[in-house]
Design a protein around this motif. Structure first.
Motif, PDB file in Angstrom:
ATOM      1  N   HIS A   1       2.811 -46.677 -48.182  1.00 35.54           N
ATOM      2  CA  HIS A   1       4.121 -46.268 -48.555  1.00 35.54           C
ATOM      3  C   HIS A   1       5.238 -47.312 -49.214  1.00 35.54           C
ATOM      4  N   PRO A   2       4.342 -47.983 -50.361  1.00 34.76           N
ATOM      5  CA  PRO A   2       5.125 -49.226 -50.888  1.00 34.76           C
ATOM      6  C   PRO A   2       6.561 -48.724 -51.345  1.00 34.76           C
ATOM      7  N   THR A   3       6.573 -47.608 -52.040  1.00 32.93           N
ATOM      8  CA  THR A   3       8.019 -47.121 -52.317  1.00 32.93           C
ATOM      9  C   THR A   3       9.061 -46.831 -51.547  1.00 32.93           C
ATOM     10  N   GLN A   4       8.700 -46.508 -50.268  1.00 28.39           N
ATOM     11  CA  GLN A   4       9.619 -46.292 -49.165  1.00 28.39           C
ATOM     12  C   GLN A   4       9.837 -47.640 -48.615  1.00 28.39           C
ATOM     13  N   TYR A   5       8.630 -48.478 -48.434  1.00 24.07           N
ATOM     14  CA  TYR A   5       8.963 -49.562 -47.958  1.00 24.07           C
ATOM     15  C   TYR A   5       9.900 -50.794 -48.708  1.00 24.07           C
ATOM     16  N   GLU A   6      10.009 -50.532 -50.072  1.00 31.04           N
ATOM     17  CA  GLU A   6      11.018 -51.195 -51.115  1.00 31.04           C
ATOM     18  C   GLU A   6      12.201 -50.586 -50.702  1.00 31.04           C
ATOM     19  N   GLU A   7      12.134 -49.311 -50.770  1.00 32.38           N
ATOM     20  CA  GLU A   7      13.535 -48.387 -50.732  1.00 32.38           C
ATOM     21  C   GLU A   7      14.393 -49.137 -49.480  1.00 32.38           C
ATOM     22  N   GLN A   8      13.565 -48.913 -48.412  1.00 35.69           N
ATOM     23  CA  GLN A   8      14.188 -49.353 -47.168  1.00 35.69           C
ATOM     24  C   GLN A   8      13.817 -50.717 -46.998  1.00 35.69           C
ATOM     25  N   SER A   9      14.960 -51.607 -46.357  1.00 35.14           N
ATOM     26  CA  SER A   9      14.696 -52.966 -46.022  1.00 35.14           C
ATOM     27  C   SER A   9      13.625 -53.212 -44.950  1.00 35.14           C
ATOM     28  N   GLN A  10      12.982 -54.347 -45.120  1.00 36.84           N
ATOM     29  CA  GLN A  10      12.196 -54.816 -44.057  1.00 36.84           C
ATOM     30  C   GLN A  10      12.543 -54.377 -42.616  1.00 36.84           C
ATOM     31  N   ALA A  11      14.006 -54.995 -42.537  1.00 38.17           N
ATOM     32  CA  ALA A  11      14.662 -54.736 -41.216  1.00 38.17           C
ATOM     33  C   ALA A  11      14.577 -53.573 -40.845  1.00 38.17           C
ATOM     34  N   VAL A  12      14.967 -52.473 -41.694  1.00 37.55           N
ATOM     35  CA  VAL A  12      14.892 -51.166 -41.217  1.00 37.55           C
ATOM     36  C   VAL A  12      13.514 -50.732 -40.657  1.00 37.55           C
ATOM     37  N   VAL A  13      12.400 -50.588 -41.380  1.00 34.12           N
ATOM     38  CA  VAL A  13      11.232 -50.485 -41.065  1.00 34.12           C
ATOM     39  C   VAL A  13      11.101 -51.274 -39.610  1.00 34.12           C
ATOM     40  N   GLN A  14      11.166 -52.644 -39.391  1.00 26.29           N
ATOM     41  CA  GLN A  14      10.849 -53.416 -38.423  1.00 26.29           C
ATOM     42  C   GLN A  14      11.545 -52.751 -37.221  1.00 26.29           C
ATOM     43  N   ALA A  15      12.897 -52.277 -37.592  1.00 27.86           N
ATOM     44  CA  ALA A  15      13.720 -51.693 -36.409  1.00 27.86           C
ATOM     45  C   ALA A  15      13.133 -50.513 -35.828  1.00 27.86           C
TER      46      ALA A  15
END
Length: 90
Positions: free
Chosen positions: A66-80
């Motif tokens: 999901h590279p597009t979603q990963y880039e759209e959302q910050s790493q911090a959001v995904v990590q959280a």
């Protein structure tokens, strides 16, 4: 010629007695038994049905699948998100 009974250095010689999964190193087997074998995955992808036993594997999955979603959302959001799931499952 090599002796056919001799192990190659890359052979996975550590075997889980529960599921038969093989590991090259004893620490891999120990981690598998502690975190994975017989347990439900704790981490769920926010973008698809993928589930993982380990947080790092989920982050890698999200980056690759999901590279597009990963880039759209910050790493911090995904990590959280991944961390919050782990806390909820404790």
């Amino acid at each position: 010629m090599r002796n056919s009974s001799a192990r190659s250095p890359d052979e996975a010689r550590w075997v889980c007695p529960t599921c038969g999964k093989r590991y090259k190193y004893s620490r891999g087997l120990a981690m598998h038994r502690r975190l994975e074998c017989g347990k439900e995955p704790m981490f769920h992808c926010p973008f698809c049905p993928q589930k993982c036993h380990q947080k790092g594997n989920m982050v890698i999955h999200i980056k690759k699948k999901h590279p597009t979603q990963y880039e759209e959302q910050s790493q911090a959001v995904v990590q959280a998100h991944v961390k919050a799931q782990h806390v909820q499952s404790d």
